[in-house]
Scaffold this motif. Structure first.
Motif, short mmCIF file in Angstrom:
data_model
loop_
_atom_site.label_atom_id
_atom_site.label_comp_id
_atom_site.label_asym_id
_atom_site.label_seq_id
_atom_site.Cartn_x
_atom_site.Cartn_y
_atom_site.Cartn_z
N GLN A 293 0.89 -0.77 -0.31
CA GLN A 293 0.00 0.13 -0.50
C GLN A 293 0.92 1.06 -0.12
OE1 GLN A 293 -3.67 0.70 0.28
NE2 GLN A 293 -3.78 -2.32 -0.47
N ALA B 284 2.00 1.57 -3.39
CA ALA B 284 1.43 2.27 -4.47
C ALA B 284 1.55 3.12 -4.54
CB ALA B 284 0.11 1.07 -4.25
N GLY B 285 1.24 4.10 -3.32
CA GLY B 285 1.18 5.39 -2.88
C GLY B 285 2.35 6.09 -3.88
N LYS B 286 3.44 5.46 -3.07
CA LYS B 286 5.14 5.89 -3.61
C LYS B 286 5.01 6.35 -5.18
CE LYS B 286 8.25 4.91 -0.54
NZ LYS B 286 9.33 3.60 -0.15
N LEU C 7 2.54 6.49 -7.25
CA LEU C 7 1.88 7.67 -8.09
C LEU C 7 2.40 8.80 -8.20
CD1 LEU C 7 -1.11 5.99 -6.85
CD2 LEU C 7 -0.77 5.99 -9.72
N LEU D 73 3.13 9.68 -4.99
CA LEU D 73 2.44 10.66 -3.65
C LEU D 73 3.62 10.34 -1.92
CD1 LEU D 73 -1.37 8.70 -3.26
CD2 LEU D 73 -0.83 11.11 -4.19
N GLY D 74 3.58 11.51 -1.92
CA GLY D 74 4.33 11.45 -0.84
C GLY D 74 4.20 11.07 0.70
N HIS E 168 -4.34 9.15 3.13
CA HIS E 168 -5.83 8.61 2.84
C HIS E 168 -5.72 7.36 2.71
CE1 HIS E 168 -6.98 12.95 0.95
NE2 HIS E 168 -5.73 13.15 1.23
N ILE E 169 -4.38 7.29 2.69
CA ILE E 169 -4.38 5.49 2.82
C ILE E 169 -3.64 4.87 3.17
CG2 ILE E 169 -3.42 4.03 0.80
CD1 ILE E 169 -1.78 6.04 -0.92
N PRO F 127 -6.27 5.16 7.66
CA PRO F 127 -7.40 4.86 7.25
C PRO F 127 -7.81 3.53 7.78
CG PRO F 127 -8.40 6.25 5.84
CD PRO F 127 -5.95 6.17 6.77
N GLN F 128 -7.18 2.37 7.29
CA GLN F 128 -6.75 1.23 6.99
C GLN F 128 -6.65 0.94 8.25
OE1 GLN F 128 -5.15 -1.44 3.45
NE2 GLN F 128 -5.68 1.21 2.83
N ARG G 82 10.03 11.76 -6.75
CA ARG G 82 8.23 11.92 -6.69
C ARG G 82 7.57 12.45 -7.55
NH1 ARG G 82 5.55 14.88 -1.85
NH2 ARG G 82 7.58 15.63 -0.61
N ARG H 160 8.56 10.01 -10.19
CA ARG H 160 7.63 8.86 -10.06
C ARG H 160 6.05 8.78 -11.04
NH1 ARG H 160 9.11 7.59 -3.98
NH2 ARG H 160 11.19 6.10 -4.38
N PHE I 214 2.11 -3.80 -9.91
CA PHE I 214 2.44 -4.69 -9.01
C PHE I 214 2.14 -6.40 -8.86
CE2 PHE I 214 2.91 -0.02 -7.31
CZ PHE I 214 4.53 -0.65 -6.51
N ASN J 256 -1.71 -3.98 -5.08
CA ASN J 256 -1.52 -3.34 -4.26
C ASN J 256 -2.93 -2.03 -4.69
OD1 ASN J 256 0.10 -4.42 -3.37
ND2 ASN J 256 1.94 -3.36 -3.51
N PHE K 35 -5.83 0.34 -3.24
CA PHE K 35 -5.80 1.17 -1.94
C PHE K 35 -7.64 0.26 -1.09
CE2 PHE K 35 -3.48 4.92 -3.98
CZ PHE K 35 -2.57 4.35 -3.49
N ASN L 38 -9.30 0.72 0.99
CA ASN L 38 -10.25 1.42 1.76
C ASN L 38 -11.03 2.91 0.18
OD1 ASN L 38 -7.58 2.82 1.64
ND2 ASN L 38 -8.24 4.49 2.78
N MET L 39 -10.85 2.38 -0.39
CA MET L 39 -11.77 3.16 -1.78
C MET L 39 -12.21 2.57 -2.49
SD MET L 39 -8.38 5.86 -1.69
CE MET L 39 -7.31 6.29 -0.79
N ALA M 87 -4.61 9.97 -7.33
CA ALA M 87 -3.44 11.22 -7.05
C ALA M 87 -3.16 12.31 -8.49
CB ALA M 87 -1.63 9.37 -7.38
N LEU N 118 -2.61 15.44 -6.29
CA LEU N 118 -1.00 16.19 -7.01
C LEU N 118 -1.87 17.44 -8.08
CD1 LEU N 118 0.66 12.65 -7.46
CD2 LEU N 118 1.22 14.01 -5.59
N ARG O 290 -5.17 2.03 -12.94
CA ARG O 290 -5.33 3.56 -12.11
C ARG O 290 -3.81 4.41 -12.24
NH1 ARG O 290 -3.71 1.67 -5.32
NH2 ARG O 290 -2.39 0.56 -6.52
#
Lengths: 300, 253
Positions: free
Chosen positions: A199, A202-204, A206, A208-209, A216-217, A220-221, B85, B88, B95, B99, B101, B103-104, B113, B117, B161
């Motif tokens: 998780q 995946a954030g990285k 994309l 995301l910082g 956000h990810i 919450p989980q 960043r 990326r 993956f 992976n 998310f 919770n969404m 994203a 961003l 995504r």
């Protein structure tokens, strides 16, 4: 004799259990409403006493004593002496309010500081960033968990704020808040660590910082996973505030104790105090499981 | 991407120079040098533990290389002070374990994203998410949660995504290895389509069929080194490297 005492205390407790059930069934109750419900329970408790007052002052007292011989009036007399006479219930009411205030604000401090420290520690474990803050957080947790909360309370009141005229309730809020934060941070950290590293990746990937990914990810989980443990911590916190009397603060326990010192009766005041704690804990856990269920709806 | 560093088809997009990576004493990448040109579809094959996953994960610095450099659109991204960043953002990644998310909803997964961003407004992102879901054939799943999808559907959402960021290159790290056999096809079909549309792709895969038919170049890695780097035709039909021959024998029997 004992049997009668039991039935009477049960009668005192009944409206509260009813309030607890009602709270459990109320589907609209949200987390932030918990405190309202707790206050309602306090009101219900106060109502029990007012009913008692009218019963004792009105004609029903005569009626009861006539009907049941001298045992029933004796317990009523003791209830009267311990709670009604000289408005002694007010010690419990005042104590309850202080206990609720201390617990509520300590919970907020504990949650905010606890989450922050957990995030610092995870940021360090995952990215090697913030090494200094990480050491501070670790030290803080070690000290807070390594010494009794009562000693911490006494140190904060008699040492740190020795020269300052400060409200005792505020001292208690600070002491229990920063103590709870240490436990909350470990609970939160375990929750974050339970989230699959994929998780984060995946954030990285994309772009995301770390903060965005966290907020956000991950959190919450993680929050969903740690809710039972967090509820546990808050229950402990509520009961730990019962040592507030050591700095001369009128909390619920002190209130009951004060009545005991005036009436020389231990049983009724202490049982009443215990029942009030129990009622709050029941409400608190009902709120936590409610929240748990509503969060579970987000996934099958 | 700004106009001054736009990379045209056939020009070098990523140059990897003498890339090393070790975990403790274990040398996983042992000096990898190669170029990825825009529009290429590169399959990376090799026995398990050969370093192919570490290699692809190094390209967007999910793994920090211990030596060497990776030049992406003219910038050495292994240098300190590079804003990894924003790099990326232009390198999509899919993956093995999807992976998504959890919770969404599917749609929010795609929108997160670009919105966070500030590349798209919420409305634009939503429109884009729906277009991409249409493309991967999952528009009807937009408001469902990942736990309600099959593996193949999850991977298609993961691809959507990544695409929402308009990446210059897509990295696929064994995208079909965690899937039930009957779901491999639906994911490969989307990848084929992307390849046909000109997306630059690097795919670590065990799907020899995909490597042979879709990729423009196939790289065989073993022992942390590139052993063979050629067209699929040469790699599969006329392998020069002995280890590659052994490997192909074991996977193609």
């Amino acid at each position: 004799m004992f049997f009668i005492i039991k039935t009477n205390t049960a009668a005192v407790a009944q409206p509260e259990t009813a309030a607890a059930n009602k709270a459990g069934d109320d589907s609209l109750m949200k987390k932030w409403k918990k405190i309202t419900v707790v206050l309602l329970a306090a009101a219900a408790f106060a109502a029990v006493f007012s009913v008692g007052v009218s019963a004792l002052q009105g004609g029903s007292f005569q009626l009861l004593s006539g009907a049941d011989g001298d045992l029933q009036p004796e317990i009523l007399q003791r209830l009267y002496d311990n709670f009604i006479k000289d408005d002694r219930w007010k010690y419990l009411a005042e104590g309850l309010i202080n206990t609720l205030i201390i617990t509520f604000f300590a919970m907020i401090i504990g949650t905010v500081v606890g989450f922050l420290m957990a995030i610092i520690r995870v940021a360090h474990d995952k990215n090697g960033s913030v090494p200094v803050l990480n050491v501070i957080a670790k030290l803080y947790i070690t000290i807070m968990r390594g010494t009794p909360v009562m000693i911490q309370l006494l140190i904060i009141y008699f040492v740190i704020f020795a020269a300052v005229d400060i409200d005792k309730v505020l001292v208690a809020i600070i002491a229990f808040g920063i103590n709870s934060a240490a436990y909350v941070s470990e609970v939160v950290r375990s929750g974050i660590m339970s989230i699959d590293n994929g998780q984060f990746e995946a954030g990285k990937s994309l772009g995301l910082g770390f903060p965005t990914t966290m907020i956000h990810i991950i959190l919450p989980q993680a929050f969903k996973n740690i809710l039972p443990a967090l509820g546990n911590e808050f229950i402990s916190l509520l009961k730990e505030t019962s040592i507030s009397g050591y700095i001369g603060l009128m909390d619920l326990t002190r209130g009951g104790d004060y009545i005991r010192s005036v009436t020389y009766e231990a049983f009724l005041p202490l049982i009443a105090v215990a029942l009030i704690y129990l009622a709050i804990v029941i409400l608190l856990s009902a709120g936590v499981s409610k929240l748990e269920r509503s969060l579970k709806k987000n996934e099958r | 991407m700004s106009d001054d560093n736009i990379v045209k088809n056939g020009e070098v997009l990523i140059r990897v120079e003498e890339l090393y990576k070790s975990f403790g004493d274990n040398k996983v990448l042992d000096g990898i040098t190669m170029e990825i040109k825009k529009g290429e579809v590169i399959s990376v094959i090799g026995p398990s533990g050969c370093g192919k996953s570490t290699f692809i994960r190094s390209l967007n610095l999910l793994e920090e290389p211990t030596g060497g450099s990776i030049i992406f659109e003219g910038t050495d991204i292994t240098e300190r002070g590079v804003d990894i960043r924003s790099v990326r953002e232009k390198i999509g990644m899919v993956f093995q374990q999807f992976n998504l998310f959890d919770n969404m909803t599917v749609k929010k997964n795609i929108m997160l994203a670009p919105v966070k961003l500030k590349l798209l407004t919420k409305a634009e992102a939503e429109k884009k998410a729906m277009e991409l879901l249409e493309m991967v054939g999952l528009a009807d799943k937009a408001d469902q949660y990942p736990s309600q999808l099959s593996g193949g559907q999850k991977q298609r959402v993961a691809i959507a995504r990544s695409l929402a960021m308009n990446p210059d290159v897509m990295l696929f790290d064994e995208p079909t290895s965690a899937l039930d056999p009957e779901m491999v096809g639906e994911v490969l079909n989307i990848m084929k389509r992307l390849a046909k549309e000109g997306m630059t792709m690097v795919v670590v895969t065990h799907e020899m069929g995909f490597a042979r038919e879709v990729s423009t170049r196939t790289i065989f890695i073993d022992g942390g080194k590139i052993q063979e780097d050629d067209t699929p035709d040469v790699v599969f039909n006329n392998p020069k490297n002995e280890r590659l021959r052994d490997f192909l024998k074991s996977v193609l029997k």
